[in-house]
Design an enzyme around this catalytic site. Structure first.
Site, PDB file in Angstrom:
ATOM      1  N   GLU A 174     -11.562   1.501   4.923  1.00  0.00           N
ATOM      2  CA  GLU A 174     -10.590   1.956   5.924  1.00  0.00           C
ATOM      3  C   GLU A 174      -9.901   3.239   5.468  1.00  0.00           C
ATOM      4  O   GLU A 174      -9.785   4.208   6.232  1.00  0.00           O
ATOM      5  CB  GLU A 174      -9.562   0.850   6.153  1.00  0.00           C
ATOM      6  CG  GLU A 174      -8.591   1.117   7.284  1.00  0.00           C
ATOM      7  CD  GLU A 174      -7.660  -0.063   7.527  1.00  0.00           C
ATOM      8  OE1 GLU A 174      -6.713   0.107   8.330  1.00  0.00           O
ATOM      9  OE2 GLU A 174      -7.862  -1.137   6.933  1.00  0.00           O
ATOM     10  N   GLY A 204       0.286  -2.631  10.899  1.00  0.00           N
ATOM     11  CA  GLY A 204       1.179  -3.772  10.964  1.00  0.00           C
ATOM     12  C   GLY A 204       1.033  -4.687   9.766  1.00  0.00           C
ATOM     13  O   GLY A 204       2.013  -5.211   9.240  1.00  0.00           O
ATOM     14  N   GLY A 205      -0.235  -4.876   9.301  1.00  0.00           N
ATOM     15  CA  GLY A 205      -0.481  -5.786   8.197  1.00  0.00           C
ATOM     16  C   GLY A 205      -0.732  -5.125   6.864  1.00  0.00           C
ATOM     17  O   GLY A 205      -0.529  -5.738   5.812  1.00  0.00           O
ATOM     18  N   SER A 206      -1.197  -3.872   6.858  1.00  0.00           N
ATOM     19  CA  SER A 206      -1.514  -3.197   5.601  1.00  0.00           C
ATOM     20  C   SER A 206      -1.150  -1.722   5.682  1.00  0.00           C
ATOM     21  O   SER A 206      -0.893  -1.179   6.763  1.00  0.00           O
ATOM     22  CB  SER A 206      -3.007  -3.339   5.269  1.00  0.00           C
ATOM     23  OG  SER A 206      -3.805  -2.643   6.217  1.00  0.00           O
ATOM     24  N   THR A 207      -1.134  -1.077   4.512  1.00  0.00           N
ATOM     25  CA  THR A 207      -0.889   0.367   4.456  1.00  0.00           C
ATOM     26  C   THR A 207      -1.891   0.985   3.489  1.00  0.00           C
ATOM     27  O   THR A 207      -2.290   0.357   2.504  1.00  0.00           O
ATOM     28  CB  THR A 207       0.556   0.680   4.024  1.00  0.00           C
ATOM     29  OG1 THR A 207       0.800   2.082   4.150  1.00  0.00           O
ATOM     30  CG2 THR A 207       0.826   0.267   2.593  1.00  0.00           C
ATOM     31  N   GLN A 208      -2.327   2.222   3.792  1.00  0.00           N
ATOM     32  CA  GLN A 208      -3.319   2.908   2.986  1.00  0.00           C
ATOM     33  C   GLN A 208      -2.805   4.272   2.535  1.00  0.00           C
ATOM     34  O   GLN A 208      -2.058   4.934   3.266  1.00  0.00           O
ATOM     35  CB  GLN A 208      -4.623   3.143   3.760  1.00  0.00           C
ATOM     36  CG  GLN A 208      -5.476   1.915   3.963  1.00  0.00           C
ATOM     37  CD  GLN A 208      -4.914   0.967   4.995  1.00  0.00           C
ATOM     38  OE1 GLN A 208      -4.682  -0.213   4.742  1.00  0.00           O
ATOM     39  NE2 GLN A 208      -4.666   1.489   6.193  1.00  0.00           N
TER      40      GLN A 208
END
Length: 430
Positions: A174, A204-208
């Site tokens: 991703e 909403g659920g993860s950050t990159q």
């Protein structure tokens, strides 16, 4: 726009499967492309048009991207001609106990593709769905049930169904696909240049986070799984990239409240000094409903809220050795949305925001909470989390500049374009 397709059809990732199965030599683009484009019955000198359908099944919504490409001649480069985009809320993970509704959602969005793509092209147009953090956070059995429903809808559709057309995408893929897409769209990836932009994606659920380090020490001192190698224009690049599951903006709310993974939700009320004192509501995320509230007789404000957010960030987010001299970072998804809500940027144009701008606005909102309680009760919490994530998490300086945008050259700034073109590398359509 020709450059967009050029790079993404050349790059391959080592160490994990993003372009698995691509056997092109990377040096003769026209020959490779001739093998992977759809076979069309048209005069030899006519432009060839082909399409791709990509579903982004995120934690807060499901988006369909329908891409139109033009191959003007066999020796030239294809052009990304158009993107048709539509999204619906909530995300598929909200139907953890009703997977058939997830299938219905996909079936309705496929109407966009049917209206966009000529009927004669349906059977040679691939349709793919990749799910991200929302389904990663679900129990495996429930996630699998949703994916099976989606697969059934795809199998009933008139479009081409590649192998592994419905999957949960890992966070590394991703981050890399988003980085490649944004750098292509901004014109920062051409032969013989290493000038690039970093990317920050807050779902909403993860950050990159993904960027090309300037210092070799960043690579040597980072955990091995934070560095991804890929070949581009006969050069090997080493990208710093990582995805933090559970640190997306909505999952972070639950972590700050002590609600993430909690049991007995029916009888518990989760409180935070980041919320207005009189606020009380039922809030749903990932198919679960939580009772949340402010602290009626307690204190609120930026300082207390920041302390809550530090618990979500410190010891979890890895600070790269260097973030200076890496160039501009593009930030999108909830970075963009909350900056719009806070009045930091225009919702149409986007704009450049410094890290300290997030901090200043968070202080203003949190210290005057009642003014924002009706329209946006989470604004204090979210702006404070973004500030804490950028400063105490990743280690950005206060004067670091972020380019907040939703689209570049009219194309959504996400991993979806890169993933679509990756599939054109992996499969043969005849």
């Amino acid at each position: 726009m020709a450059a967009v397709t050029y790079l993404l059809l050349l790059w391959s990732v080592t160490g994990f499967s993003v372009a698995q199965g691509y056997t092109g030599n990377g040096g003769n683009f026209a020959v490779d492309l001739g093998n992977i484009l759809p076979t069309l019955t048209r005069p030899a000198n006519a432009s060839r048009i082909f399409y791709g359908i990509m579903f982004d099944a995120g934690s807060t919504g499901t988006r369909i991207h329908v891409y139109t490409f033009i191959q003007k001649d066999s020796d030239g480069l294809p052009v990304l001609d158009n993107e048709m985009f539509q999204s619906v809320k909530p995300g598929l993970s909200a139907y953890a106990d009703m997977p058939e509704i997830a299938g219905y959602t996909i079936r309705q969005l496929l109407r966009v593709a049917k209206k966009t793509i000529p009927r004669l092209e349906w059977k040679r147009t691939p349709v793919v769905l990749k799910a991200t953090a929302g389904l990663r956070l679900l129990p495996p059995a429930k996630a699998h049930a949703i994916l099976e429903e989606v697969q059934d809808v795809f199998d009933e559709s008139p479009f081409f169904i590649p192998d592994d057309s419905v999957t949960i995408m890992n966070g590394t893929s991703e981050g890399i696909l988003a980085w490649v897409t944004v750098n292509f769209l901004t014109g920062h990836l051409y032969p013989n240049t290493k000038k690039t932009v970093g990317i920050l994606d807050l779902g909403g659920g993860s950050t990159q986070i993904s960027f090309l380090p300037k210092s070799k020490k960043t690579i040597s001192v980072s955990p091995p799984d934070y560095i991804a190698k890929f070949d581009m224009f006969n050069t090997t690049y080493e990208l710093y990239t990582h995805s933090y599951l559970g640190n997306g903006i909505k999952a972070a709310r639950l972590s700050a409240l002590g609600a993430l993974g909690a049991k007995g939700l029916e009888s518990k009320v989760f409180k935070s000094s980041c919320l207005p004192k009189k606020f009380r509501d039922d809030w749903t995320f990932g198919g679960l409903t939580y009772k949340i509230s402010g602290i009626p007789y307690g204190y609120t404000g930026y300082k207390l809220c920041y302390q809550e957010m530090q618990k979500v960030v410190k010891g979890i987010i890895h600070q790269p050795y260097e973030l200076r001299d890496t160039g501009l970072f593009y930030a999108f998804s909830y970075y963009f949305d909350r900056a719009v809500d806070a009045g930091l940027i225009d919702g149409t144009q986007g704009g450049t925001v410094l890290v300290r701008d997030f901090r200043k606005r968070a202080k203003e909102v949190c210290n005057k909470m009642s003014r924002h309680s009706t329209m946006s009760p989470f604004l204090c919490m979210d702006l404070t989390y973004i500030t804490c994530l950028l400063k105490d998490g990743f280690g950005f300086k206060e004067n670091a500049a972020l380019q907040l945008t939703k689209k570049v050259n009219s194309v959504e700034t996400s991993w979806a374009l890169g993933a679509t073109l990756s599939h054109f590398q992996n499969i043969r359509i005849h």
